[in-house]
Structures are given as structure tokens and as C-alpha cells.
Design an enzyme around this catalytic site. Sequence first.
Site, PDB file in Angstrom:
ATOM      1  N   ARG A  37      -2.701   8.944  -9.559  1.00 32.31           N
ATOM      2  CA  ARG A  37      -2.042   8.906 -10.684  1.00 32.31           C
ATOM      3  C   ARG A  37      -2.978   7.840 -11.566  1.00 32.31           C
ATOM      4  O   ARG A  37      -3.978   7.191 -11.108  1.00 32.31           O
ATOM      5  CB  ARG A  37      -0.729   8.109 -10.325  1.00 32.31           C
ATOM      6  CG  ARG A  37      -0.754   6.906  -9.319  1.00 32.31           C
ATOM      7  CD  ARG A  37       0.391   6.135  -9.192  1.00 32.31           C
ATOM      8  NE  ARG A  37       0.225   5.310  -8.061  1.00 32.31           N
ATOM      9  CZ  ARG A  37      -0.319   4.159  -7.971  1.00 32.31           C
ATOM     10  NH1 ARG A  37      -0.858   3.483  -9.194  1.00 32.31           N
ATOM     11  NH2 ARG A  37      -0.240   3.493  -6.850  1.00 32.31           N
ATOM     12  N   LYS A  56      -0.853   9.092   4.399  1.00 29.85           N
ATOM     13  CA  LYS A  56      -2.285   8.317   4.695  1.00 29.85           C
ATOM     14  C   LYS A  56      -3.045   9.096   5.719  1.00 29.85           C
ATOM     15  O   LYS A  56      -4.300   8.931   5.699  1.00 29.85           O
ATOM     16  CB  LYS A  56      -1.999   6.888   5.104  1.00 29.85           C
ATOM     17  CG  LYS A  56      -1.523   6.039   3.884  1.00 29.85           C
ATOM     18  CD  LYS A  56      -1.545   4.596   4.332  1.00 29.85           C
ATOM     19  CE  LYS A  56      -0.435   3.710   3.350  1.00 29.85           C
ATOM     20  NZ  LYS A  56      -1.166   3.478   1.991  1.00 29.85           N
ATOM     21  N   GLU A 101      -4.831   1.318  12.505  1.00 29.99           N
ATOM     22  CA  GLU A 101      -6.192   1.044  12.128  1.00 29.99           C
ATOM     23  C   GLU A 101      -6.693  -0.286  12.752  1.00 29.99           C
ATOM     24  O   GLU A 101      -5.934  -1.188  12.835  1.00 29.99           O
ATOM     25  CB  GLU A 101      -6.161   0.981  10.573  1.00 29.99           C
ATOM     26  CG  GLU A 101      -6.127   2.250   9.758  1.00 29.99           C
ATOM     27  CD  GLU A 101      -6.237   1.970   8.191  1.00 29.99           C
ATOM     28  OE1 GLU A 101      -6.318   0.934   7.777  1.00 29.99           O
ATOM     29  OE2 GLU A 101      -5.904   2.996   7.465  1.00 29.99           O
ATOM     30  N   HIS A 155       0.124  -7.849   0.393  1.00 24.71           N
ATOM     31  CA  HIS A 155      -0.700  -6.667   0.149  1.00 24.71           C
ATOM     32  C   HIS A 155      -0.340  -6.079  -1.350  1.00 24.71           C
ATOM     33  O   HIS A 155      -0.694  -4.823  -1.679  1.00 24.71           O
ATOM     34  CB  HIS A 155      -0.280  -5.643   1.107  1.00 24.71           C
ATOM     35  CG  HIS A 155      -0.393  -6.019   2.363  1.00 24.71           C
ATOM     36  ND1 HIS A 155      -1.457  -6.387   2.913  1.00 24.71           N
ATOM     37  CD2 HIS A 155       0.706  -6.268   3.540  1.00 24.71           C
ATOM     38  CE1 HIS A 155      -1.513  -6.841   4.259  1.00 24.71           C
ATOM     39  NE2 HIS A 155      -0.051  -6.688   4.507  1.00 24.71           N
TER      40      HIS A 155
HETATM   41  P1  ADP Z   1      -0.141   0.569   0.626  1.00 25.83           P
HETATM   42  O1  ADP Z   1      -0.281   1.821   0.324  1.00 25.83           O
HETATM   43  O2  ADP Z   1       1.014   0.429   1.278  1.00 25.83           O
HETATM   44  O3  ADP Z   1      -0.375  -0.287  -0.661  1.00 25.83           O
HETATM   45  P2  ADP Z   1      -2.877   0.335   1.502  1.00 25.83           P
HETATM   46  O4  ADP Z   1      -3.632   1.173   2.612  1.00 25.83           O
HETATM   47  O5  ADP Z   1      -3.137   0.669   0.147  1.00 25.83           O
HETATM   48  O6  ADP Z   1      -1.249   0.224   1.530  1.00 25.83           O
HETATM   49  O7  ADP Z   1      -3.239  -1.166   1.556  1.00 25.83           O
HETATM   50  C1  ADP Z   1      -2.847  -2.146   0.865  1.00 25.83           C
HETATM   51  C2  ADP Z   1      -3.634  -3.529   1.157  1.00 25.83           C
HETATM   52  O8  ADP Z   1      -3.507  -3.868   2.606  1.00 25.83           O
HETATM   53  C3  ADP Z   1      -4.919  -3.250   1.046  1.00 25.83           C
HETATM   54  O9  ADP Z   1      -5.363  -3.524  -0.378  1.00 25.83           O
HETATM   55  C4  ADP Z   1      -5.631  -4.490   1.863  1.00 25.83           C
HETATM   56  O10 ADP Z   1      -5.465  -5.680   1.102  1.00 25.83           O
HETATM   57  C5  ADP Z   1      -4.499  -4.354   3.177  1.00 25.83           C
HETATM   58  N1  ADP Z   1      -5.064  -3.712   4.225  1.00 25.83           N
HETATM   59  C6  ADP Z   1      -5.065  -2.168   4.419  1.00 25.83           C
HETATM   60  N2  ADP Z   1      -5.731  -1.728   5.348  1.00 25.83           N
HETATM   61  C7  ADP Z   1      -6.236  -2.665   5.935  1.00 25.83           C
HETATM   62  C8  ADP Z   1      -7.127  -3.034   7.314  1.00 25.83           C
HETATM   63  N3  ADP Z   1      -7.380  -1.903   7.872  1.00 25.83           N
HETATM   64  N4  ADP Z   1      -7.664  -4.343   7.504  1.00 25.83           N
HETATM   65  C9  ADP Z   1      -7.447  -5.198   6.609  1.00 25.83           C
HETATM   66  N5  ADP Z   1      -6.423  -5.202   5.498  1.00 25.83           N
HETATM   67  C10 ADP Z   1      -5.881  -3.922   5.211  1.00 25.83           C
END
Ligand code: ADP
Length: 512
Positions: A292, A116, A200, A235
Site C-alpha cells: 500500500r 509474514k 526470528e 516498534h
Molecule cells: P509489524 O508488521 O508488526 O510492524 P515488522 O516485522 O515490520 O512488524 O517489525 C516492526 C519493527 O520491529 C521493525 O521496524 C524493527 O524495529 C523491529 N524488528 C522486527 N524484526 C526484528 C528482528 N528480527 N530483530 C530486531 N528487531 C526487529
Amino acid sequence: MFKKILVANRGEIALRVIRACQELGVKTVAVYSEADASAPHVREADEAVLVGPPPSSQSYLVGERLIEVAKRVGAEAIHPGYGFLSERAWFARAVRDAGLVFIGPPAEAIEAMGSKTAARQLAIAAGVPVVPGNTEGVRDADEAIAIAETYGFPVLLKAAAGGGGKGMRIVRARDDLSAALDSARREAKNAFGDDAVYLEKYIEGPRHVEIQVLADMHGNVVHLGERECSVQRRHQKMIEEAPSVAVTPELRARMGATAVAAARAAGYVNAGTCEFLLDRDGQYYFLEMNTRIQVEHPVTELVMGLDLVQWQIRVAAGEALPFAQKDFTPRGWAIECRITSEDPANGFLPSTGRIEYLHLPSGPGVRWDGGIEAGSDVGLHYDPMLAKLIVHAPTRALAIARMRRALLELTIDGVETSRAFHLRVMDDAEFQAGDISIQWLEQRIERLTAPTSEATVLQLAAVAAALVAHEERTAGRASSAPSTPGLSEASGSTGSGLTWAAVARREGLRGS
Ligand code: ADP
């Protein structure tokens, strides 16, 4: 085009890939673990090879063995599906080094997007807006606090190697940061073998909107519009749709161009997805790129009218994309519900057992991408997602009505499933209004999962009716004797013009 492809996966996605191959006239080789000897993907493939015991670490994840099998059976390419080996750069590289084709992006692109923090750095360099935050793992709690204070609380700790929501912690106050960092690090170390955690800004109440991209080896990159995946629990996505109520054609074009820029910056080829958060002011922020095919790809296929898995294969075989960006405008509305073997009434506890009976929905606009059949054993070795129910209709309201109807037609006996939960969501006024965010489900989880007292009474009534009907059937078979008048009434009508079966269906109780 390839003559033979090895499908390095199981369940619904293995079947999905096999179906794509069958339509392209490509032979398929399934691999399977001892637990999957009688799984549908094994039967539907032209050949199948046992690759190990049930745990995926000893079967579906043993990349070297899969490559060896591919070479032995004369497959020219490997499709990894999603999960398992699909985003392991070393596997993509090993496949290529073995003289085979990996149906996915180049190993270098997986690597570039794999972490990430690396993906954030690449996105920033490409001018792609990211969530405010840092781009490297934090050293210690002091550094984390200093960074958090520049952006302001709440913040989100995230594992650099993260996926599946693991290693993520929301921190609302300075005093909680140190403990949260420790536990996020521990979780990340356990899940990914890497304890790097970065930070973040936590965005309140955004939507999860992602853009599908498709790129060939000849420099063509198009985007296929958005999917809205805001209905999430922990999530993890539960329901996805295309298009999104929050995306105008103008915003689609802008987000699409951003996703294409990110894909180009990574040297991307094949199908991929850029995930964004879209806040209430229409600002969007890049989260990550999934390198993917995604679980929710069918909603895009339905509104855009193309087969993404076939295009993955065709692009990997060297074909040039014959489309221009202007060819893609979403048509109608598609919704997908993930049917999992989890019990919504019990905190989504995984449920195991044998599928005793399976009745699949059909009719206009209904698609079932499943990996189960009557007789399938559902254990704890693999992901609880059994299937995806997808509908397509001219408008969102009609798609919701269609999904509701399809869910009512679906019967899965033998394990608990998420079906009743999905019905509740389809009946929810806020969902129907499209008034959702990534926190929406969690904030309403009680209401959307707890059985109402009325439902409990009706459930009992439905069970009683089913028992009576069964008794009548067996009595009828045994002696042709007429059934007890009082009881036959119970199995027939509620006295309000509805049959008990209809009541059970209306309440989403049949087979759930
Ligand atoms: P992973 O790869 O573990 O699934 P992601 O970065 O794709 O993690 O985030 C998964 C979910 O977490 C997102 O779809 C969102 O719902 C929430 N999320 C991620 N980053 C943030 C953020 N900065 N603020 C609020 N919610 C977030």
C-alpha cells in the site's frame, strides 16, 4: 484516466488522495462516519457519503458498503489509503469482482505478502536475504526452544498475521520462551484472529531501512531509494527520513535490486515498500512488504521529485511508467515527524478534545499533510496521528534546522501532541550525528520526554506571560487603561534581550 474515484479512508491520507485527484482532474467521492461529518476530507471531496456510526468496524471497514456506494455514485476506482481496508486481499478482490479498480496491487500480491511467514517463504525463493528464523508458525514451546537454540538467543516471536508491532516478543533466555509464546499467541489471536507465531533471530541495534518500489501493469518495476525509519517507539515509527546516512549509492543499488526482485516475485503492481533491517556490518535482511502507500511516502516524493499517489492512480488506470532506474537519485534531504495526539510527558497517553487553535508552519521547504483544522474534535475512535510535518532541504543538517524551525512555528491548542518530543529529537546530538538504531529512542525515552526543571520554570513563566498579555488585551479593549508597569514587563522582555514568547518558542513550549 478515471473520471471519478472513491476515497475509502479518512484524515490526512484521504485529503492527500483527494489533492492528487484534483491535480489529475479526477472527481472524488469521500466516505465518512458520523464522527467525521465536518471533517476536512468530506468538504474537500466533490461528493461525500455517510457510511455509518463512528466505530470504524461499522463504517470505514465495511467493505461491501463502500463498494456499493462506489457503484451507486458512478466511481470507477477505489483508493484505500493506508490502514483500514488497504491490505485486505478480500477487499481488493471484491472491488475487482464488482467491476471496479482497486488502486493498489492485485489481491494475489496482497495475499502473497500478507502473512509474514508466506512473505518469508516467497523472499527466500526469490533469493532475498531474510532474518534467520523459521518460516512457519511453531507448534509448541518445545519446538520454539529447539528452533531458538539453533539460532541462539535473543530471539523475536512474531505473529504470522502481524502488523503494528502486535504479537511481538523479545525473548532473551530459554526459560522465558514458553510464557512469551503464550502471550504473543493470545495477543495475535485478539488482534488478527490468527494465533500463528513464528520465530526470528533478534538483531541487536539495526536500522530500519525500507525501499519504495513502483510497478506498472506492463512489467516495469523501479525502486525509489530508501527511507530510514529507525526512530521508533514500541516498534512504531515516529520520525522518517530520506535518504539514510547509512546507505551509500552502492548499497542503495543493491537493496533496491533486492526490493525489485521481491516485488517481481510477488507479481506486484502499484506502489509498495520492502522493509529491511540493516545491521551494523552493512548486512540487510528483508522483514516484510507493505502492499500500500505508506504514511512516510512524502520524504521519498521530496527527494525523488515525483508524486507517488498520482502514480498509484495512473498505474491503476493502465499507464506505463515513463522512467528508467537511472532517473532516480535522491536530491537533498527530507524528514517527516508524525504529529500525534499523544502526550510525550505522560507516556504518550492519547489525548482527546477539540482543536481550539491551529497555526501551521510554512515558508521554504515545509510541507504539512494534515487532516485537522481549528474546531476538529479528536476522539478515541481513530488513529492518533493528526498530521505529518515534512521538510526538505539541501543537506541533513539543514533539514534538521528546518524541521526545528517548522516545529516552533506550529501551534496546536486543545489537545496534547507529540510536537515537543520532536523538538527534543531535533536538538539531540546523537540524532544530529545520525547515530541511531531501532532501539535508540526507547533507550533514551526518559531524556527525550521528561520536562527538565528549567523547562518547567520557563513553562510557568510563559504561561504567566500569556495570561498577562491576555489581561492587557482585554483591559485595553474594555477601557484603554494603561497596564500595570510590572506586569507589562513580564509579557515583554526577560531582561536578557529575549522576549518571553521567544523563550517559550526556544523551549518548545508554545502551544504544546
Ligand atoms: P509489524 O508488521 O508488526 O510492524 P515488522 O516485522 O515490520 O512488524 O517489525 C516492526 C519493527 O520491529 C521493525 O521496524 C524493527 O524495529 C523491529 N524488528 C522486527 N524484526 C526484528 C528482528 N528480527 N530483530 C530486531 N528487531 C526487529
